[in-house]
Structure formats: structure tokens, C-alpha cells
Design a protein around this motif. Structure first.
Motif, short mmCIF file in Angstrom:
data_model
loop_
_atom_site.label_atom_id
_atom_site.label_comp_id
_atom_site.label_asym_id
_atom_site.label_seq_id
_atom_site.Cartn_x
_atom_site.Cartn_y
_atom_site.Cartn_z
N VAL A 1 4.85 9.43 -1.91
CA VAL A 1 5.06 10.47 -3.03
C VAL A 1 4.69 11.76 -2.45
O VAL A 1 3.34 11.71 -1.59
N LEU A 2 4.96 12.25 -3.29
CA LEU A 2 4.25 14.15 -2.87
C LEU A 2 3.69 14.74 -4.29
O LEU A 2 4.91 14.66 -5.21
N ILE B 1 7.33 16.15 5.69
CA ILE B 1 6.81 15.68 4.97
C ILE B 1 7.08 14.79 4.34
O ILE B 1 6.96 13.34 4.52
N ALA B 2 8.02 14.78 3.29
CA ALA B 2 9.19 13.55 2.55
C ALA B 2 9.62 12.97 3.42
O ALA B 2 9.75 12.13 3.00
N ASN C 1 1.06 -1.03 -0.17
CA ASN C 1 -0.02 0.19 0.18
C ASN C 1 0.89 1.30 0.73
O ASN C 1 1.91 1.23 0.97
N PHE C 2 0.90 2.32 -0.73
CA PHE C 2 1.66 3.15 -0.77
C PHE C 2 0.41 4.97 -0.62
O PHE C 2 -1.14 4.24 -0.72
N LEU C 3 0.96 5.59 -0.29
CA LEU C 3 0.69 7.18 0.07
C LEU C 3 1.06 8.03 -0.77
O LEU C 3 2.69 7.95 -0.41
N VAL C 4 0.03 9.20 -1.46
CA VAL C 4 0.09 10.19 -1.81
C VAL C 4 -0.70 11.61 -0.94
O VAL C 4 -1.45 11.26 -1.32
N VAL C 5 0.57 12.15 -0.95
CA VAL C 5 -0.21 13.35 -0.45
C VAL C 5 0.52 14.54 -0.93
O VAL C 5 1.41 14.62 -2.30
N GLN C 6 -0.34 14.78 -1.16
CA GLN C 6 -0.63 16.29 -2.15
C GLN C 6 -0.28 17.82 -1.86
O GLN C 6 -0.34 18.14 -1.09
#
Length: 253
Positions: free
Chosen positions: A170-171, A162-163, A144-149
């Protein structure tokens, strides 16, 4: 468990290419997923679908061989949990203003010791109970992966933090809302905007994460040169809209 196509590309140091689905049609989503894209971006921020329809869209991604990347702003952990249990590989978190929001979503997505996710091993993600629990726990955390806008001016001071956050993969810069919030709507070449874009790419490089952005195919190389490695290049809306206009314009009787 279907492994993540996006994470496979990221771990191999390759570029990720995705497409967005604007319409709640499982057949259309399956067409997109089976067209060679690594993920289909499904938005639950600007669109709403009942649970059965959202499940069908995630199924369509699985059938087409692409990751389901669901954009959602959770009010609590259950807003995330049912999506990943249904087989969505990625969660996209919009309108982030502070790193604490990100940590809460990581906690909801990851089993201990990486988070505080609760166990239920009978859903699609767990191959409907056919994966041994210990194996499922490990695979779920790994796939599972999280992409932060990054699209709110208020979040810019927290980009590096955040990074650096474990569980963030992913940012993803949102150029429209970012420039809107800066009072420079659509001006992605503005010097202030370019500094922010470069800061996202640089933070990702420092912490082993991936910088992402939506753009036209012909813009990919320029952003790639900046350090971006994840691109959303098309949507079903764009295909339908431009295709319809082009066909009608071509008929001159």
C-alpha cells in the motif's frame, strides 16, 4: 495464525476501510476493531507506549477481528520484528524520503527468500509454536503487509519505484505533512497536490498495489474515483471530540 483482513480485501479487489486509535487503551481499541473496520491504525510515531501496552493494543485488535496496523519509523530491524511477532499484521512506514528505506523494512519483515528476517517461532504470530515452522514461514510472508507513507516532497520522484518494490502492498498519502512540506498546508485541492495524489494512484494501478489516504467519509467517493482503494475514515479522538461538542451544544437551558 490470524489471516490479514486487509490483504483479504485487497486480493478480492475490494475497498479497505480503517480507523485510527489515538489513545493507548486496549478496551477502546477492541471496540474499534470489533466495529467492522478492516484494521486499526495505531501510531507509535506521535505516541509512545511501553512494550506491554503496545502488545495489549495488538491483542485487542486480534480479539476484535481487525488487523493491527502499526505506524513506526524503525531505527533498526528489531523495531519492526517484535511488533509483527506479537501479531501486528501491517507496518506503516512514515516520513519516507527514498526507496532504500522501504527496501530495508521489507527485508526486516519478510523471511528468506523475500527478505532477511530472523526466525523465532514461539510468539503470537506463530500461534505460540503450534504452527509447523515451514508453514509458519510461508504464512507469515503471505499475511504481513507493508504500508509506505507518501508525505515528504522528497519522496515524490520515487513513487513509481516504491510501488514496484516487492513486499510493498500500500502507498498511503499523508495529506497534512505532504501539503505542509510543499508550503500549502491543508490545500489538498491545490493543482500540484492533486497531481501528486493522482501519480500515487496511477503508480499503484501500474504495479498492482493499493493507493490509500485518510479522509472524511463523505470524501471517499471522490478519492475512490481517482483510484484510491484504502481509506482511514475516523479516529477515536474525532468521535470523542465531535460527540462531546455536539452533546454540549444540544443542551440549551
Amino acid at each position: 495464525m490470524q489471516p490479514s483482513a486487509v490483504l483479504k480485501k485487497i486480493r478480492a479487489g475490494e475497498t479497505v476501510v480503517t480507523a485510527k486509535s489515538c489513545y493507548t487503551d486496549p478496551e477502546l481499541v477492541e471496540i474499534i476493531a470489533s466495529s467492522g473496520y478492516d484494521a486499526v491504525w495505531i501510531c507509535l510515531e506521535h505516541k509512545r507506549g511501553d512494550a506491554s501496552m503496545v502488545y495489549a493494543l495488538i491483542q485487542a485488535c486480534r480479539l476484535g477481528g481487525a488487523d493491527a496496523l502499526i505506524r513506526v519509523k524503525p531505527s533498526n530491524y528489531t523495531d519492526v520484528l517484535h511488533l509483527i511477532e506479537a501479531g501486528a499484521r501491517g507496518i506503516m512506514l512514515p516520513r519516507v524520503k527514498h526507496v532504500d528505506e522501504v527496501r530495508e523494512v521489507v527485508s526486516a519483515m519478510k523471511f528468506p527468500p523475500l527478505g532477511a528476517r530472523g526466525f523465532d517461532g514461539i510468539h503470537a504470530e506463530a500461534d505460540f509454536g503450534r504452527i509447523p515452522p515451514a508453514e509458519y514461514l510461508a504464512k507469515a510472508n503471505d499475511e504481513n503487509f507493508l504500508v509506505v507513507q507518501i508525505e515528504e516532497p522528497e519522496v515524490v520522484p520515487y513513487v513509481d519505484e516504491i510501488a514496484a518494490t516487492p513486499g510493498v502492498d500500500v502507498l498511503f498519502v499523508g495529506p497534512a505533512d505532504l501539503t505542509l512540506g510543499l508550503g500549502k498546508f491543508g490545500k489538498t485541492d491545490d493543482p500540484e497536490v492533486r497531481v501528486i495524489l493522482q501519480s500515487v494512484a496511477d503508480a499503484c494501478a501500474r504495479h498492482g498495489k493499493v493507493a490509500a489516504i485518510p479522509c472524511a467519509p463523505e470524501q471517499v467517493k471522490g478519492y475512490h474515483d481517482m483510484g484510491f482503494r484504502f481509506f482511514n475514515v475516523i479516529s477515536d479522538f474525532r468521535c470523542v471530540s465531535t460527540g462531546m461538542k455536539a452533546a454540549r451544544a444540544a443542551v440549551q437551558l
